[in-house]
Design a protein around this motif. Structure first.
Motif, mmCIF file in Angstrom:
data_model
loop_
_atom_site.group_PDB
_atom_site.id
_atom_site.type_symbol
_atom_site.label_atom_id
_atom_site.label_comp_id
_atom_site.label_asym_id
_atom_site.label_seq_id
_atom_site.Cartn_x
_atom_site.Cartn_y
_atom_site.Cartn_z
ATOM 1 N N ALA A 40 -42.399 -30.241 -1.472
ATOM 2 C CA ALA A 40 -40.961 -30.302 -1.189
ATOM 3 C C ALA A 40 -40.397 -28.896 -1.011
ATOM 4 N N ARG A 41 -39.343 -28.805 -0.227
ATOM 5 C CA ARG A 41 -38.683 -27.517 0.007
ATOM 6 C C ARG A 41 -38.182 -26.926 -1.305
ATOM 7 N N GLN A 42 -37.755 -27.776 -2.233
ATOM 8 C CA GLN A 42 -37.282 -27.285 -3.538
ATOM 9 C C GLN A 42 -38.393 -26.557 -4.288
ATOM 10 N N THR A 43 -39.614 -27.069 -4.168
ATOM 11 C CA THR A 43 -40.749 -26.424 -4.823
ATOM 12 C C THR A 43 -40.982 -25.044 -4.226
ATOM 13 N N ILE A 44 -40.932 -24.948 -2.911
ATOM 14 C CA ILE A 44 -41.101 -23.657 -2.240
ATOM 15 C C ILE A 44 -39.962 -22.716 -2.629
ATOM 16 N N SER A 45 -38.756 -23.243 -2.733
ATOM 17 C CA SER A 45 -37.610 -22.410 -3.142
ATOM 18 C C SER A 45 -37.831 -21.815 -4.526
ATOM 19 N N LYS A 46 -38.420 -22.584 -5.425
ATOM 20 C CA LYS A 46 -38.709 -22.076 -6.773
ATOM 21 C C LYS A 46 -39.742 -20.948 -6.698
ATOM 22 N N HIS A 47 -40.768 -21.135 -5.877
ATOM 23 C CA HIS A 47 -41.763 -20.078 -5.696
ATOM 24 C C HIS A 47 -41.108 -18.817 -5.113
ATOM 25 N N LEU A 48 -40.221 -18.996 -4.137
ATOM 26 C CA LEU A 48 -39.525 -17.851 -3.539
ATOM 27 C C LEU A 48 -38.659 -17.139 -4.568
ATOM 28 N N GLN A 49 -38.019 -17.905 -5.431
ATOM 29 C CA GLN A 49 -37.186 -17.325 -6.488
ATOM 30 C C GLN A 49 -38.037 -16.463 -7.423
ATOM 31 N N ILE A 50 -39.184 -16.976 -7.815
ATOM 32 C CA ILE A 50 -40.065 -16.230 -8.715
ATOM 33 C C ILE A 50 -40.545 -14.948 -8.053
ATOM 34 N N LEU A 51 -40.977 -15.037 -6.802
ATOM 35 C CA LEU A 51 -41.456 -13.846 -6.088
ATOM 36 C C LEU A 51 -40.339 -12.825 -5.878
ATOM 37 N N THR A 52 -39.122 -13.309 -5.688
ATOM 38 C CA THR A 52 -37.972 -12.412 -5.533
ATOM 39 C C THR A 52 -37.651 -11.732 -6.861
ATOM 40 N N GLU A 53 -37.692 -12.496 -7.959
ATOM 41 C CA GLU A 53 -37.429 -11.926 -9.286
ATOM 42 C C GLU A 53 -38.471 -10.872 -9.656
ATOM 43 N N CYS A 54 -39.682 -11.030 -9.140
ATOM 44 C CA CYS A 54 -40.754 -10.047 -9.379
ATOM 45 C C CYS A 54 -40.652 -8.859 -8.437
ATOM 46 N N GLN A 55 -39.685 -8.892 -7.564
ATOM 47 C CA GLN A 55 -39.432 -7.839 -6.581
ATOM 48 C C GLN A 55 -40.565 -7.696 -5.567
ATOM 49 N N LEU A 56 -41.270 -8.820 -5.308
ATOM 50 C CA LEU A 56 -42.277 -8.832 -4.260
ATOM 51 C C LEU A 56 -41.680 -9.257 -2.928
ATOM 52 N N LEU A 57 -40.532 -9.942 -2.990
ATOM 53 C CA LEU A 57 -39.825 -10.385 -1.787
ATOM 54 C C LEU A 57 -38.404 -9.859 -1.794
ATOM 55 N N ARG A 64 -26.037 -18.078 8.857
ATOM 56 C CA ARG A 64 -26.183 -19.027 7.756
ATOM 57 C C ARG A 64 -27.572 -19.008 7.125
ATOM 58 N N GLU A 65 -28.496 -18.407 7.817
ATOM 59 C CA GLU A 65 -29.896 -18.424 7.372
ATOM 60 C C GLU A 65 -30.210 -17.264 6.430
ATOM 61 N N ILE A 66 -31.061 -17.552 5.470
ATOM 62 C CA ILE A 66 -31.614 -16.520 4.599
ATOM 63 C C ILE A 66 -33.065 -16.341 5.014
ATOM 64 N N TYR A 67 -33.451 -15.107 5.236
ATOM 65 C CA TYR A 67 -34.827 -14.780 5.588
ATOM 66 C C TYR A 67 -35.468 -14.056 4.417
ATOM 67 N N TYR A 68 -36.695 -14.429 4.139
ATOM 68 C CA TYR A 68 -37.474 -13.757 3.102
ATOM 69 C C TYR A 68 -38.503 -12.867 3.786
#
Length: 108
Positions: A40-57, A64-68
């Motif tokens: 699910a997209r929500q699962t990917i969003s959680k992974h993106l959040q974790i990678l962002t918090e780790c400052q890898l992304l 309107r779009e957010i790009y990682y």
């Protein structure tokens, strides 16, 4: 004080490593990323959040779009830390190769 997630725990997950590999090619939206996974997209969003918090992304807003995209500083930090171990193990393997070659030449 901001508590930063453990970057090595974050990259231990195969899905997050796959996301990093996808983003090595270029920036993508969460929808574009999730199309590459059977979750699910929500699962990917959680992974993106974790990678962002780790400052890898890093996130970049475009309309309107957010790009990682990869954060080169965060990725370099991981690379620099692991490099010391690569050098250590390369040195040990080279030493072992030399010992094996010496033993082989003594037997001949």
């Amino acid at each position: 004080m901001i508590i930063r997630r453990d970057v090595f725990q974050a990259i231990s997950d195969p899905t997050r490593r796959a996301i990093l590999s996808l983003l090595a090619v270029g920036a993508l939206t969460p929808n574009a990323i999730s199309e590459n996974f059977g979750t699910a997209r929500q699962t990917i969003s959680k992974h993106l959040q974790i990678l962002t918090e780790c400052q890898l992304l890093e996130q970049r807003q475009s309309g309107r779009e957010i790009y990682y995209q990869l954060n080169p500083v965060g990725i370099k930090e991981v690379s620099d830390w692991t490099e010391q171990f690569r050098e250590l193990w390369e040195g040990r393997m080279n030493h072992m190769d030399q010992l094996l070659k010496r033993n082989k030449s003594k037997k001949q």
